[in-house]
Write a protein that holds these residues in place. Structure first.
Motif, PDB file in Angstrom:
ATOM      1  N   LEU A  53       0.816  -1.207   0.000  1.00 57.65           N
ATOM      2  CA  LEU A  53       0.000   0.000   0.000  1.00 57.65           C
ATOM      3  C   LEU A  53       0.853   1.261   0.000  1.00 57.65           C
ATOM      4  CD1 LEU A  53      -2.895  -1.076   2.390  1.00 57.65           C
ATOM      5  CD2 LEU A  53      -2.817  -1.119  -0.108  1.00 57.65           C
ATOM      6  N   PHE A  54       2.013   1.213   0.664  1.00 57.30           N
ATOM      7  CA  PHE A  54       2.944   2.350   0.612  1.00 57.30           C
ATOM      8  C   PHE A  54       3.367   2.600  -0.834  1.00 57.30           C
ATOM      9  CE2 PHE A  54       4.625   1.822   5.206  1.00 57.30           C
ATOM     10  CZ  PHE A  54       3.755   2.800   5.659  1.00 57.30           C
ATOM     11  N   TYR A  55       3.805   1.539  -1.520  1.00 54.53           N
ATOM     12  CA  TYR A  55       4.267   1.694  -2.897  1.00 54.53           C
ATOM     13  C   TYR A  55       3.128   2.112  -3.824  1.00 54.53           C
ATOM     14  CZ  TYR A  55       8.999  -0.086  -2.165  1.00 54.53           C
ATOM     15  OH  TYR A  55      10.301  -0.227  -1.768  1.00 54.53           O
ATOM     16  N   ARG A  56       1.924   1.595  -3.595  1.00 56.40           N
ATOM     17  CA  ARG A  56       0.788   1.989  -4.427  1.00 56.40           C
ATOM     18  C   ARG A  56       0.483   3.472  -4.233  1.00 56.40           C
ATOM     19  NH1 ARG A  56      -0.552   0.573  -8.581  1.00 56.40           N
ATOM     20  NH2 ARG A  56      -2.817   0.419  -8.427  1.00 56.40           N
ATOM     21  N   GLU A  57       0.573   3.944  -3.006  1.00 56.66           N
ATOM     22  CA  GLU A  57       0.334   5.357  -2.734  1.00 56.66           C
ATOM     23  C   GLU A  57       1.346   6.232  -3.459  1.00 56.66           C
ATOM     24  OE1 GLU A  57      -1.457   8.762  -1.277  1.00 56.66           O
ATOM     25  OE2 GLU A  57      -2.179   6.677  -1.172  1.00 56.66           O
ATOM     26  N   LEU A  58       2.555   5.709  -3.643  1.00 56.53           N
ATOM     27  CA  LEU A  58       3.613   6.445  -4.332  1.00 56.53           C
ATOM     28  C   LEU A  58       3.531   6.294  -5.846  1.00 56.53           C
ATOM     29  CD1 LEU A  58       6.500   5.594  -1.863  1.00 56.53           C
ATOM     30  CD2 LEU A  58       5.650   7.893  -2.355  1.00 56.53           C
ATOM     31  N   GLY A  59       2.537   5.526  -6.322  1.00 58.72           N
ATOM     32  CA  GLY A  59       2.309   5.445  -7.759  1.00 58.72           C
ATOM     33  C   GLY A  59       2.983   4.286  -8.466  1.00 58.72           C
ATOM     34  N   PHE A  60       3.543   3.325  -7.739  1.00 59.81           N
ATOM     35  CA  PHE A  60       4.206   2.193  -8.377  1.00 59.81           C
ATOM     36  C   PHE A  60       3.154   1.208  -8.910  1.00 59.81           C
ATOM     37  CE2 PHE A  60       7.604   3.923  -5.975  1.00 59.81           C
ATOM     38  CZ  PHE A  60       8.801   3.443  -6.494  1.00 59.81           C
ATOM     39  N   PRO A  61       3.306   0.708 -10.146  1.00 56.59           N
ATOM     40  CA  PRO A  61       2.391  -0.319 -10.653  1.00 56.59           C
ATOM     41  C   PRO A  61       2.607  -1.637  -9.910  1.00 56.59           C
ATOM     42  CG  PRO A  61       4.175   0.061 -12.219  1.00 56.59           C
ATOM     43  CD  PRO A  61       4.309   1.113 -11.151  1.00 56.59           C
ATOM     44  N   LEU A  62       1.582  -2.478  -9.903  1.00 48.62           N
ATOM     45  CA  LEU A  62       1.627  -3.707  -9.119  1.00 48.62           C
ATOM     46  C   LEU A  62       2.761  -4.634  -9.527  1.00 48.62           C
ATOM     47  CD1 LEU A  62      -2.160  -4.597  -8.753  1.00 48.62           C
ATOM     48  CD2 LEU A  62      -0.646  -3.597  -7.032  1.00 48.62           C
ATOM     49  N   ASP A  63       3.058  -4.720 -10.842  1.00 42.89           N
ATOM     50  CA  ASP A  63       4.110  -5.638 -11.253  1.00 42.89           C
ATOM     51  C   ASP A  63       5.473  -5.186 -10.723  1.00 42.89           C
ATOM     52  OD1 ASP A  63       4.183  -3.435 -12.892  1.00 42.89           O
ATOM     53  OD2 ASP A  63       4.028  -4.544 -14.779  1.00 42.89           O
ATOM     54  N   GLU A  64       5.698  -3.873 -10.663  1.00 41.33           N
ATOM     55  CA  GLU A  64       6.959  -3.390 -10.115  1.00 41.33           C
ATOM     56  C   GLU A  64       7.014  -3.589  -8.605  1.00 41.33           C
ATOM     57  OE1 GLU A  64       8.547   0.334 -11.432  1.00 41.33           O
ATOM     58  OE2 GLU A  64       7.409   0.263 -13.289  1.00 41.33           O
ATOM     59  N   VAL A  65       5.870  -3.429  -7.940  1.00 43.06           N
ATOM     60  CA  VAL A  65       5.824  -3.672  -6.492  1.00 43.06           C
ATOM     61  C   VAL A  65       6.207  -5.117  -6.196  1.00 43.06           C
ATOM     62  CG1 VAL A  65       4.331  -3.764  -4.461  1.00 43.06           C
ATOM     63  CG2 VAL A  65       4.092  -1.885  -6.091  1.00 43.06           C
ATOM     64  N   ALA A  66       5.684  -6.034  -6.999  1.00 45.06           N
ATOM     65  CA  ALA A  66       5.999  -7.446  -6.804  1.00 45.06           C
ATOM     66  C   ALA A  66       7.494  -7.702  -6.938  1.00 45.06           C
ATOM     67  CB  ALA A  66       5.223  -8.301  -7.804  1.00 45.06           C
ATOM     68  N   VAL A  67       8.099  -7.104  -7.947  1.00 46.24           N
ATOM     69  CA  VAL A  67       9.535  -7.289  -8.158  1.00 46.24           C
ATOM     70  C   VAL A  67      10.320  -6.749  -6.974  1.00 46.24           C
ATOM     71  CG1 VAL A  67      11.498  -6.570  -9.574  1.00 46.24           C
ATOM     72  CG2 VAL A  67       9.385  -7.306 -10.666  1.00 46.24           C
ATOM     73  N   LEU A  68       9.963  -5.560  -6.498  1.00 46.12           N
ATOM     74  CA  LEU A  68      10.665  -4.943  -5.378  1.00 46.12           C
ATOM     75  C   LEU A  68      10.576  -5.807  -4.119  1.00 46.12           C
ATOM     76  CD1 LEU A  68       9.509  -1.253  -5.888  1.00 46.12           C
ATOM     77  CD2 LEU A  68      11.888  -2.042  -5.944  1.00 46.12           C
ATOM     78  N   LEU A  69       9.382  -6.293  -3.825  1.00 38.38           N
ATOM     79  CA  LEU A  69       9.178  -7.030  -2.584  1.00 38.38           C
ATOM     80  C   LEU A  69       9.680  -8.472  -2.644  1.00 38.38           C
ATOM     81  CD1 LEU A  69       5.634  -5.789  -1.479  1.00 38.38           C
ATOM     82  CD2 LEU A  69       7.874  -4.940  -0.790  1.00 38.38           C
ATOM     83  N   ASP A  70       9.732  -9.046  -3.850  1.00 35.66           N
ATOM     84  CA  ASP A  70      10.149 -10.441  -3.971  1.00 35.66           C
ATOM     85  C   ASP A  70      11.652 -10.607  -4.185  1.00 35.66           C
ATOM     86  OD1 ASP A  70       7.570 -11.289  -3.632  1.00 35.66           O
ATOM     87  OD2 ASP A  70       7.124 -11.401  -5.776  1.00 35.66           O
ATOM     88  N   ASP A  71      12.363  -9.503  -4.272  1.00 38.89           N
ATOM     89  CA  ASP A  71      13.815  -9.567  -4.428  1.00 38.89           C
ATOM     90  C   ASP A  71      14.419 -10.180  -3.165  1.00 38.89           C
ATOM     91  OD1 ASP A  71      16.496  -9.223  -4.768  1.00 38.89           O
ATOM     92  OD2 ASP A  71      16.430  -7.062  -5.099  1.00 38.89           O
ATOM     93  N   PRO A  72      15.071 -11.351  -3.268  1.00 36.18           N
ATOM     94  CA  PRO A  72      15.607 -12.009  -2.061  1.00 36.18           C
ATOM     95  C   PRO A  72      16.722 -11.220  -1.382  1.00 36.18           C
ATOM     96  CG  PRO A  72      16.381 -13.103  -4.056  1.00 36.18           C
ATOM     97  CD  PRO A  72      15.331 -12.116  -4.485  1.00 36.18           C
ATOM     98  N   THR A  73      17.323 -10.281  -2.087  1.00 39.02           N
ATOM     99  CA  THR A  73      18.416  -9.498  -1.484  1.00 39.02           C
ATOM    100  C   THR A  73      17.903  -8.211  -0.850  1.00 39.02           C
ATOM    101  OG1 THR A  73      18.869  -8.258  -3.533  1.00 39.02           O
ATOM    102  CG2 THR A  73      19.968 -10.386  -3.255  1.00 39.02           C
ATOM    103  N   SER A  74      16.603  -7.931  -0.995  1.00 39.76           N
ATOM    104  CA  SER A  74      16.090  -6.664  -0.467  1.00 39.76           C
ATOM    105  C   SER A  74      16.003  -6.697   1.048  1.00 39.76           C
ATOM    106  CB  SER A  74      14.712  -6.359  -1.064  1.00 39.76           C
ATOM    107  OG  SER A  74      13.762  -7.298  -0.604  1.00 39.76           O
ATOM    108  N   ASP A  75      16.201  -5.536   1.639  1.00 39.63           N
ATOM    109  CA  ASP A  75      16.144  -5.362   3.090  1.00 39.63           C
ATOM    110  C   ASP A  75      14.879  -4.574   3.411  1.00 39.63           C
ATOM    111  OD1 ASP A  75      16.398  -4.640   5.732  1.00 39.63           O
ATOM    112  OD2 ASP A  75      18.499  -4.029   5.579  1.00 39.63           O
ATOM    113  N   PRO A  76      13.972  -5.122   4.231  1.00 39.97           N
ATOM    114  CA  PRO A  76      12.739  -4.394   4.570  1.00 39.97           C
ATOM    115  C   PRO A  76      13.013  -3.002   5.114  1.00 39.97           C
ATOM    116  CG  PRO A  76      12.589  -6.659   5.320  1.00 39.97           C
ATOM    117  CD  PRO A  76      14.010  -6.455   4.854  1.00 39.97           C
ATOM    118  N   ARG A  77      14.133  -2.839   5.821  1.00 36.31           N
ATOM    119  CA  ARG A  77      14.461  -1.525   6.368  1.00 36.31           C
ATOM    120  C   ARG A  77      14.807  -0.541   5.262  1.00 36.31           C
ATOM    121  NH1 ARG A  77      18.920  -3.646  10.483  1.00 36.31           N
ATOM    122  NH2 ARG A  77      19.344  -4.808   8.562  1.00 36.31           N
ATOM    123  N   GLU A  78      15.435  -1.040   4.185  1.00 35.41           N
ATOM    124  CA  GLU A  78      15.738  -0.170   3.057  1.00 35.41           C
ATOM    125  C   GLU A  78      14.465   0.266   2.353  1.00 35.41           C
ATOM    126  OE1 GLU A  78      18.505   1.280   1.991  1.00 35.41           O
ATOM    127  OE2 GLU A  78      19.480   0.462   3.773  1.00 35.41           O
TER     128      GLU A  78
END
Length: 252
Positions: A53-78
């Motif tokens: 919902l944060f990313y949607r509020e910022l205007g990110f499309p759903l497919d890009e949100v999925a990529v961002l959140l499913d990246d195994p190297t991503s840090d939730p704090r980042e």
């Protein structure tokens, strides 16, 4: 037992249909099911929904949100730091706009005619169409945008994942270079600037050096882009701008 889909919809202010859609596309699948087979969401699911919902509020499309959140190297704090920077900039801008509206309302109430300068001072000296107009005048920016849209429409989730992986890898290397004190005019920085330009050309639209230089200026002038690049590492936005300029001179 976790939370039902109705409870989660109530917490988040979304519809049950939206949660069903997120499940169907694999963006947010509940961690469990009740004995009757109904969706049950746990705290980790709620954390993910909050990020969505944060990313949607910022205007990110759903497919890009999925990529961002499913990246195994991503840090939730980042994710949170980046979202905080983008949202803080938006909040400050909206507060400024709200004050301008209040000023206009008060002027109308008092029968005061605002000068043209007073009417538009909230917009500052940055024309919202500045970059689009400049791109269209100098490089046919409308076609570049259209080309970007045409390409993006054909990309699959795997394509977006590859794009994200390339960006993350490049960002980590560039941030490390800046942290090590490498000069923007050095070969290493210019090579990474060239890699940045080629990435745009590969995935979005042809990006000649003159256009790339303009983009570099925008990465510093536009607070949203600056926040994005500086989230990779302190000083990255300005360093990248200078490296892009140096690379363009080198290739001239």
């Amino acid at each position: 037992m976790g939370y039902s889909v109705g409870q989660v919809a109530g917490f988040a202010g979304v519809t049950v249909r939206t949660l069903h859609h997120y499940d169907e596309i694999g963006l947010l699948s509940p961690s469990g099911r009740s004995g009757a087979g109904h969706r049950r969401y746990d705290d980790a699911d709620l954390d993910r929904l909050q990020q969505i919902l944060f990313y949607r509020e910022l205007g990110f499309p759903l497919d890009e949100v999925a990529v961002l959140l499913d990246d195994p190297t991503s840090d939730p704090r980042e994710h949170l730091r980046w979202q905080h920077a983008l949202l803080s900039e938006r909040i400050a801008r909206l507060q400024q706009m709200a004050k301008a509206v209040e000023h206009a309302m008060e002027a109308k109430k008092m029968g005061i005619n605002l000068t043209p300068e007073e009417r538009f001072e909230v917009f500052g000296d940055k024309d919202p169409e500045q970059y689009a107009e400049e791109a269209e005048q100098r490089w046919g920016g409308t076609e570049a945008y259209a080309e970007s849209q045409r390409r993006a429409a054909t990309y699959t989730k795997d394509d977006w994942k590859r794009i994200q992986d390339e960006v993350a890898d490049w960002g980590a290397r560039y941030a490390a270079l800046v942290a090590d004190g490498a000069p923007a005019e050095g070969e290493a920085a210019m090579d990474l600037a060239e890699e940045h330009r080629l990435h745009i050309g590969k995935w979005y639209y042809d990006c000649p050096y003159e256009m790339h230089t303009c983009l570099g200026d925008m990465y510093v002038a536009d607070e949203r882009f600056k926040a994005y690049y500086d989230s990779m590492g302190a000083g990255v936005a300005e360093h990248l701008r200078d490296a892009i300029t140096a690379n363009a001179v080198r290739k001239a």
